[in-house]
Design a protein around this motif. Structure first.
Motif, PDB file in Angstrom:
ATOM      1  N   GLU A  35     -26.405  70.830  31.876  1.00  0.00           N
ATOM      2  CA  GLU A  35     -27.284  71.156  32.973  1.00  0.00           C
ATOM      3  C   GLU A  35     -27.628  69.966  34.051  1.00  0.00           C
ATOM      4  O   GLU A  35     -28.148  69.970  34.946  1.00  0.00           O
ATOM      5  N   LEU A  36     -27.714  68.727  32.997  1.00  0.00           N
ATOM      6  CA  LEU A  36     -28.279  67.453  33.820  1.00  0.00           C
ATOM      7  C   LEU A  36     -27.364  66.459  33.963  1.00  0.00           C
ATOM      8  O   LEU A  36     -27.049  66.018  34.989  1.00  0.00           O
ATOM      9  N   VAL A  37     -26.314  66.358  32.920  1.00  0.00           N
ATOM     10  CA  VAL A  37     -25.188  65.424  33.181  1.00  0.00           C
ATOM     11  C   VAL A  37     -23.948  65.927  33.268  1.00  0.00           C
ATOM     12  O   VAL A  37     -23.411  66.705  32.562  1.00  0.00           O
ATOM     13  N   THR A  38     -23.649  66.005  34.678  1.00  0.00           N
ATOM     14  CA  THR A  38     -22.191  66.548  35.041  1.00  0.00           C
ATOM     15  C   THR A  38     -21.364  65.788  35.230  1.00  0.00           C
ATOM     16  O   THR A  38     -21.269  64.378  35.355  1.00  0.00           O
ATOM     17  N   GLU A  39     -19.924  66.280  35.759  1.00  0.00           N
ATOM     18  CA  GLU A  39     -18.873  65.498  35.883  1.00  0.00           C
ATOM     19  C   GLU A  39     -19.091  64.573  37.108  1.00  0.00           C
ATOM     20  O   GLU A  39     -18.360  63.706  37.207  1.00  0.00           O
ATOM     21  N   ALA A  40     -19.833  64.671  37.827  1.00  0.00           N
ATOM     22  CA  ALA A  40     -20.392  64.186  39.040  1.00  0.00           C
ATOM     23  C   ALA A  40     -21.152  62.751  39.020  1.00  0.00           C
ATOM     24  O   ALA A  40     -21.149  61.918  39.844  1.00  0.00           O
ATOM     25  N   ASN A  41     -22.017  62.802  37.905  1.00  0.00           N
ATOM     26  CA  ASN A  41     -22.805  61.852  37.706  1.00  0.00           C
ATOM     27  C   ASN A  41     -22.826  61.083  36.273  1.00  0.00           C
ATOM     28  O   ASN A  41     -23.764  60.160  35.851  1.00  0.00           O
ATOM     29  N   GLY A  42     -21.964  61.511  35.377  1.00  0.00           N
ATOM     30  CA  GLY A  42     -22.044  60.807  34.081  1.00  0.00           C
ATOM     31  C   GLY A  42     -20.899  61.310  33.202  1.00  0.00           C
ATOM     32  O   GLY A  42     -20.063  62.228  33.624  1.00  0.00           O
ATOM     33  N   LEU A  43     -21.163  60.988  31.954  1.00  0.00           N
ATOM     34  CA  LEU A  43     -20.164  61.501  30.941  1.00  0.00           C
ATOM     35  C   LEU A  43     -20.692  61.618  29.570  1.00  0.00           C
ATOM     36  O   LEU A  43     -22.045  61.169  29.188  1.00  0.00           O
ATOM     37  N   VAL A  44     -20.353  62.586  28.857  1.00  0.00           N
ATOM     38  CA  VAL A  44     -20.741  62.940  27.493  1.00  0.00           C
ATOM     39  C   VAL A  44     -20.067  62.513  26.033  1.00  0.00           C
ATOM     40  O   VAL A  44     -18.826  62.077  26.508  1.00  0.00           O
ATOM     41  N   PHE A  45     -20.427  62.212  25.105  1.00  0.00           N
ATOM     42  CA  PHE A  45     -19.742  61.902  23.900  1.00  0.00           C
ATOM     43  C   PHE A  45     -20.297  62.565  22.718  1.00  0.00           C
ATOM     44  O   PHE A  45     -21.597  62.817  22.583  1.00  0.00           O
ATOM     45  N   GLY A  54     -30.329  56.303  40.484  1.00  0.00           N
ATOM     46  CA  GLY A  54     -29.089  56.184  41.034  1.00  0.00           C
ATOM     47  C   GLY A  54     -28.127  55.460  39.776  1.00  0.00           C
ATOM     48  O   GLY A  54     -27.172  54.775  40.252  1.00  0.00           O
ATOM     49  N   THR A  55     -28.429  55.397  38.736  1.00  0.00           N
ATOM     50  CA  THR A  55     -27.748  54.953  37.467  1.00  0.00           C
ATOM     51  C   THR A  55     -26.906  56.037  36.882  1.00  0.00           C
ATOM     52  O   THR A  55     -27.479  56.893  36.215  1.00  0.00           O
ATOM     53  N   PRO A  56     -25.586  56.007  36.615  1.00  0.00           N
ATOM     54  CA  PRO A  56     -24.771  56.835  36.056  1.00  0.00           C
ATOM     55  C   PRO A  56     -24.959  57.051  34.367  1.00  0.00           C
ATOM     56  O   PRO A  56     -25.745  55.930  34.123  1.00  0.00           O
ATOM     57  N   VAL A  57     -24.714  57.900  33.854  1.00  0.00           N
ATOM     58  CA  VAL A  57     -25.418  58.191  32.393  1.00  0.00           C
ATOM     59  C   VAL A  57     -24.279  58.516  31.436  1.00  0.00           C
ATOM     60  O   VAL A  57     -23.238  59.470  31.767  1.00  0.00           O
ATOM     61  N   CYS A  58     -23.883  57.947  30.394  1.00  0.00           N
ATOM     62  CA  CYS A  58     -23.348  58.363  29.312  1.00  0.00           C
ATOM     63  C   CYS A  58     -24.277  59.129  28.282  1.00  0.00           C
ATOM     64  O   CYS A  58     -25.254  58.400  27.923  1.00  0.00           O
ATOM     65  N   ALA A  59     -24.267  60.342  27.776  1.00  0.00           N
ATOM     66  CA  ALA A  59     -25.025  60.965  27.075  1.00  0.00           C
ATOM     67  C   ALA A  59     -24.424  61.803  25.917  1.00  0.00           C
ATOM     68  O   ALA A  59     -23.563  62.058  26.020  1.00  0.00           O
ATOM     69  N   TYR A  60     -25.450  61.674  24.912  1.00  0.00           N
ATOM     70  CA  TYR A  60     -24.812  62.267  23.485  1.00  0.00           C
ATOM     71  C   TYR A  60     -24.891  63.590  23.815  1.00  0.00           C
ATOM     72  O   TYR A  60     -25.827  64.613  24.378  1.00  0.00           O
ATOM     73  N   ARG A  61     -23.629  64.520  23.324  1.00  0.00           N
ATOM     74  CA  ARG A  61     -23.422  65.791  23.848  1.00  0.00           C
ATOM     75  C   ARG A  61     -24.452  66.750  22.838  1.00  0.00           C
ATOM     76  O   ARG A  61     -24.330  66.641  21.690  1.00  0.00           O
ATOM     77  N   PHE A  62     -24.914  67.742  23.474  1.00  0.00           N
ATOM     78  CA  PHE A  62     -25.462  68.780  22.827  1.00  0.00           C
ATOM     79  C   PHE A  62     -25.379  69.983  23.996  1.00  0.00           C
ATOM     80  O   PHE A  62     -25.118  69.900  24.902  1.00  0.00           O
ATOM     81  N   ALA A  74     -29.401  48.843  36.758  1.00  0.00           N
ATOM     82  CA  ALA A  74     -28.497  48.934  35.814  1.00  0.00           C
ATOM     83  C   ALA A  74     -27.391  49.560  36.430  1.00  0.00           C
ATOM     84  O   ALA A  74     -27.037  50.105  37.310  1.00  0.00           O
ATOM     85  N   ASP A  75     -26.330  49.318  35.633  1.00  0.00           N
ATOM     86  CA  ASP A  75     -24.732  49.740  35.847  1.00  0.00           C
ATOM     87  C   ASP A  75     -24.622  51.077  35.174  1.00  0.00           C
ATOM     88  O   ASP A  75     -23.881  51.953  35.589  1.00  0.00           O
ATOM     89  N   LEU A  76     -25.205  51.442  33.987  1.00  0.00           N
ATOM     90  CA  LEU A  76     -25.096  52.430  33.034  1.00  0.00           C
ATOM     91  C   LEU A  76     -26.354  52.497  32.185  1.00  0.00           C
ATOM     92  O   LEU A  76     -26.725  51.555  31.693  1.00  0.00           O
ATOM     93  N   GLY A  77     -26.762  53.902  32.147  1.00  0.00           N
ATOM     94  CA  GLY A  77     -27.852  54.427  31.267  1.00  0.00           C
ATOM     95  C   GLY A  77     -26.971  55.147  30.054  1.00  0.00           C
ATOM     96  O   GLY A  77     -25.989  55.747  30.135  1.00  0.00           O
ATOM     97  N   VAL A  78     -27.635  54.744  28.915  1.00  0.00           N
ATOM     98  CA  VAL A  78     -26.971  55.634  27.666  1.00  0.00           C
ATOM     99  C   VAL A  78     -28.035  56.385  26.906  1.00  0.00           C
ATOM    100  O   VAL A  78     -29.154  55.871  26.891  1.00  0.00           O
ATOM    101  N   SER A  79     -28.033  57.407  26.729  1.00  0.00           N
ATOM    102  CA  SER A  79     -28.964  58.511  26.187  1.00  0.00           C
ATOM    103  C   SER A  79     -28.382  58.774  24.772  1.00  0.00           C
ATOM    104  O   SER A  79     -27.257  59.663  24.632  1.00  0.00           O
ATOM    105  N   MET A  80     -29.187  58.588  23.788  1.00  0.00           N
ATOM    106  CA  MET A  80     -28.809  59.190  22.245  1.00  0.00           C
ATOM    107  C   MET A  80     -29.625  60.217  21.963  1.00  0.00           C
ATOM    108  O   MET A  80     -29.596  60.688  21.032  1.00  0.00           O
ATOM    109  N   GLU A 129     -15.645  57.663  21.127  1.00  0.00           N
ATOM    110  CA  GLU A 129     -15.627  58.337  22.512  1.00  0.00           C
ATOM    111  C   GLU A 129     -16.438  57.509  23.651  1.00  0.00           C
ATOM    112  O   GLU A 129     -16.311  57.215  24.711  1.00  0.00           O
ATOM    113  N   LEU A 130     -17.690  57.218  23.117  1.00  0.00           N
ATOM    114  CA  LEU A 130     -18.663  56.243  23.816  1.00  0.00           C
ATOM    115  C   LEU A 130     -17.978  54.982  24.269  1.00  0.00           C
ATOM    116  O   LEU A 130     -17.934  54.535  25.391  1.00  0.00           O
TER     117      LEU A 130
END
Length: 260
Positions: A199-209, A186-194, A160-166, A214-215
């Motif tokens: 602690e897991l999704v950082t500016e180095a490996n993903g984005l939050v929304f 090795g798949t970057p992640v966009c994750a719902y913010r809480f 995959a190019d991108l993983g999305v976590s809700m 925003e997503l």
């Protein structure tokens, strides 16, 4: 605090060793096989002839990534009310509108690639969201829902190019294993913010929304960066995810024990 004494060390979760990034040949073989699955029929129109979803066979017989190609987005869920997939579907509508407008532009417009979106999992709200998806009129976004085997799931993530976590956390303290699995491949992640997701999704490996808007913007930015093949945000997050997956669970556990 809890009556604990002595040296305290946090053992951060990691994916097991068989969660990994696939090579180009492996991606080609995987998607040649997966596209024969009736569950993935909505994605078939994105490939033809010598092409799989993401790869193609060149004139000299070698396998290479398609240029340009669809962007593969994967999300996994248990289809419960804890995960509001209407946010993802609304974001995909926004992207589709933007992509259709860009691609119809007769001027000097930066086009956006089509999205191949695969949502995996079983659960009580699956039929509800499948009905909603069936009524969406989309041009540049293709969505499939499926239940994959335990063997194919890590392979999917590794292509995959991108993983999305809700995932949302009622306690604000639990981190989603699905994100660990995505990053472990090795798949970057966009994750719902809480509260503790950073602690897991950082500016180095993903984005939050926080919202569909925003997503949608994150996906657009990543899609543009992927197409450009320059040192943009997609390449940076891809490198960060690769760093995360360079250490599996067993290696991480062993390193932690060595601290004592």
């Amino acid at each position: 605090m809890c009556g604990c004494r002595g040296q305290l060390v946090v053992l951060h979760d990691k994916a097991p060793r068989h969660f990994r990034r696939l090579g180009v040949e492996e991606i080609h073989q995987l998607w040649k096989r997966l596209l024969s699955d009736p569950q993935l029929e909505p994605l078939r129109q994105l490939s033809a002839g010598n092409e799989s979803l993401l790869t193609c066979r060149s004139s000299d017989g070698t396998i290479e990534m398609r240029k340009p190609r669809p962007m593969l987005i994967v999300s996994s869920t248990s289809w419960t009310a804890d995960e509001d997939f209407s946010i993802l579907l609304s974001a995909l509508k926004l992207y589709d509108t933007k992509a259709a407008s860009r691609n119809a532009c007769s001027g000097d417009c930066v086009t956006l690639p089509p999205l191949a979106v695969l949502i995996t999992g079983k659960g009580p709200l699956r039929e509800h969201y499948e009905q909603e998806i069936s009524q969406m009129e989309l041009q540049q976004v293709h969505i499939a829902t499926a239940w994959l085997s335990a063997e194919d799931y890590p392979l999917l993530l590794g292509s995959a190019d991108l993983g999305v976590s809700m995932h949302t956390s009622s306690s604000g303290l639990d981190l989603p294993m699905k994100v660990v699995d995505m990053l472990g491949c090795g798949t970057p992640v966009c994750a719902y913010r809480f509260s503790c997701i950073n602690e897991l999704v950082t500016e180095a490996n993903g984005l939050v929304f926080d919202s569909a808007e925003e997503l949608a913007q994150h996906v657009q930015d990543l899609a543009e960066s992927q197409l450009s093949e320059s040192d943009g945000i997609y390449q940076r997050l891809f490198e960060g995810a690769a760093t995360f997956c360079s250490i599996d669970w067993a290696t991480n556990y062993k390193r932690t024990l060595e601290l004592f």
